[in-house]
Scaffold this motif. Structure first.
Motif, short mmCIF file in Angstrom:
data_model
loop_
_atom_site.label_atom_id
_atom_site.label_comp_id
_atom_site.label_asym_id
_atom_site.label_seq_id
_atom_site.Cartn_x
_atom_site.Cartn_y
_atom_site.Cartn_z
N THR A 231 6.07 -2.17 7.41
CA THR A 231 5.58 -2.94 6.27
C THR A 231 4.11 -3.34 6.39
O THR A 231 3.42 -3.42 5.37
CB THR A 231 6.43 -4.20 6.07
OG1 THR A 231 6.46 -4.96 7.29
CG2 THR A 231 7.86 -3.83 5.68
N GLU A 232 3.63 -3.56 7.61
CA GLU A 232 2.24 -3.98 7.75
C GLU A 232 1.26 -2.85 7.43
O GLU A 232 0.08 -3.10 7.13
CB GLU A 232 1.96 -4.53 9.16
CG GLU A 232 2.21 -3.56 10.29
CD GLU A 232 3.63 -3.66 10.84
OE1 GLU A 232 3.80 -3.35 12.04
OE2 GLU A 232 4.54 -4.02 10.08
N ASN A 233 1.72 -1.61 7.46
CA ASN A 233 0.85 -0.48 7.14
C ASN A 233 1.07 0.07 5.73
O ASN A 233 0.19 0.69 5.15
CB ASN A 233 1.09 0.67 8.14
CG ASN A 233 0.65 0.32 9.55
OD1 ASN A 233 -0.17 -0.57 9.75
ND2 ASN A 233 1.22 1.00 10.54
N CYS A 234 2.27 -0.15 5.19
CA CYS A 234 2.63 0.42 3.89
C CYS A 234 1.76 -0.17 2.78
O CYS A 234 1.57 -1.38 2.71
CB CYS A 234 4.10 0.14 3.60
SG CYS A 234 4.64 0.61 1.95
N VAL A 235 1.25 0.69 1.90
CA VAL A 235 0.44 0.23 0.76
C VAL A 235 1.24 0.27 -0.54
O VAL A 235 0.71 -0.04 -1.61
CB VAL A 235 -0.85 1.07 0.59
CG1 VAL A 235 -1.71 0.96 1.84
CG2 VAL A 235 -0.54 2.52 0.26
N GLY A 236 2.50 0.66 -0.48
CA GLY A 236 3.35 0.65 -1.67
C GLY A 236 3.02 1.71 -2.69
O GLY A 236 3.25 1.51 -3.87
N CYS A 237 2.51 2.86 -2.25
CA CYS A 237 2.09 3.89 -3.21
C CYS A 237 3.27 4.62 -3.85
O CYS A 237 3.13 5.24 -4.90
CB CYS A 237 1.16 4.90 -2.56
SG CYS A 237 1.95 5.99 -1.35
N GLY A 238 4.45 4.58 -3.20
CA GLY A 238 5.63 5.17 -3.79
C GLY A 238 5.80 6.66 -3.57
O GLY A 238 6.76 7.25 -4.07
N ARG A 239 4.90 7.28 -2.82
CA ARG A 239 5.02 8.72 -2.58
C ARG A 239 6.30 9.06 -1.84
O ARG A 239 6.93 10.08 -2.09
CB ARG A 239 3.81 9.22 -1.78
CG ARG A 239 2.51 9.21 -2.53
CD ARG A 239 2.40 10.32 -3.53
NE ARG A 239 2.38 11.62 -2.89
CZ ARG A 239 2.28 12.76 -3.54
NH1 ARG A 239 2.24 12.77 -4.85
NH2 ARG A 239 2.27 13.91 -2.90
#
Length: 382
Positions: A231-239
């Motif tokens: 979660t600390e790296n995820c940017v939520g782009c949805g790919r």
């Protein structure tokens, strides 16, 4: 085709793909944009950005260069200096920096020879060349990070392939402009609120999602052979959601997509506010997912036609309405979803194709912030 009637209705011009023996779709597009009033814009000696998607390598549903050539030729006939543009992507692929992006565009047929104008990547070599643009009335974004070349243009034209999308329901004009004109930092800002969750009971450990993540937002446990979100790296782009064939990845925050939609609308307003703009949407090869993928599925509905308007919101609403009137094509993702056991009919082709998506908040918020009108009048061009 039905019309939404209102004395303040935006004008949306439409033509189908039926052609006379001596003309093709590009010829009809030229007639459409002239009828829609693009020639009323003062382009003499002006730099004119034509924003479009060049398609990921391996994808074959993106717009053919012929459409871009028709628009560029029309701009040059008005004395303008056109260039095709798009900004770099957050995710791995063929368009994450300007060098690879240009090679991708060229390989997919977008060269000065074929389209009649240069191709310029809007946010520079590494996606860091952006401008902070105020968003009047913005609730989620006060300053949008837009590619500098996009904002340097005197006139802005969007040329959109209208299609389905695995996160925002459909990819239309607002997505082409709002997400497409954001620099890499701008794209991250639009995606920043949502984090996906992986259902380990459904995860097969195929690691296809990991190949789509550019931010070390996923990890693989070799003992359990399951994926997890960092979660600390995820940017939520949805790919990763679009990459999973087993429906193991979903957004646990129901507001994530809605907030993305609102931010996308506000980014669009930043791009078009205060300068002449014109918008074109081609509704054909309506694939279930974005042209950002290195491949594409078959269309979910028949080809509809070409639309043009000075109002980007009315254009999206008109295109969506026209798509919803079509009959689903057999042997498509839409048909597969509708044939599943326990299928819940949303009475909406885009919601039925990608049930975890949502697009109506984008249109509603765009109208709320004054981007345009959802009420429109269809004017048919033969």
């Amino acid at each position: 085709m039905e019309e939404k009637e209102n004395r303040e209705a935006a004008k949306v011009y439409f033509t189908d793909f039926r052609c006379k023996p001596d003309e093709g779709p590009a010829d009809k597009l030229k007639r459409l944009i002239k009828a829609a009033g693009m020639d009323k814009i003062d382009m003499d000696g002006k730099f004119v950005a034509i924003k479009m998607h060049f398609g990921e390598l391996g994808n074959m549903s993106f717009l053919r260069p012929n459409y871009a050539r028709a628009v560029a030729d029309a701009v040059k006939a008005l004395g303008g200096k056109p260039f095709l543009t798009d900004c770099n992507t957050l995710y791995p692929g063929s368009r994450k920096n300007a060098i690879e992006h240009l090679y991708c565009a060229w390989e997919n047929g977008f060269t000065p020879l074929t389209v009649g104008c240069p191709v310029i990547i809007g946010d520079g070599l590494k996606g860091t060349d952006d401008v902070a643009v105020p968003v009047r009335g913005g609730e989620y974004v006060k300053e949008a990070k837009i590619g500098r070349a996009v904002m340097d243009a005197d006139v802005f034209i969007s040329l959109t392939h209208f299609k389905g999308h695995e996160m925002t329901g459909f990819g239309g004009t607002i997505k082409n402009i709002g997400m497409g004109c954001g620099s890499r930092a701008g794209k991250k800002e639009q995606h920043s609120n949502g984090k996906p969750h992986i259902d380990h009971a459904k995860c097969r450990g195929c690691r296809r999602c990991m190949a789509e993540c550019a931010n070390s937002g996923l990890s693989f446990d070799p003992e359990t052979r399951k994926m997890s979100v960092v979660t600390e790296n995820c940017v939520g782009c949805g790919r990763c959601v679009g990459a999973c064939n087993f429906d193991a990845i979903e957004f646990t925050n129901d507001a994530a997509i809605k907030e993305l939609n609102c931010r996308m609308a506000e980014y669009t307003k930043a791009v078009v506010d205060g300068r002449p703009s014109f918008h074109i949407s081609i509704v054909r090869d309506v694939s279930p997912t974005c042209d950002c993928h290195a491949g594409n599925d078959t269309p979910i509905i028949p080809d509809v036609g070409m639309f043009a308007s000075a109002d980007p919101l009315a254009l999206d609403q008109a295109c969506a309405d026209a798509c919803l009137k079509q009959t689903p094509l057999p042997n498509s993702q839409l048909a597969d979803e509708m044939g599943r056991e326990g299928f819940c009919d949303h009475h909406d082709h885009f919601d039925n194709t990608n049930p975890n998506t949502e697009y109506k908040t984008c249109l509603a918020h765009a109208e709320k912030i004054g981007l345009g009108s959802r009420t429109y009048e269809i004017i048919r061009v033969r």
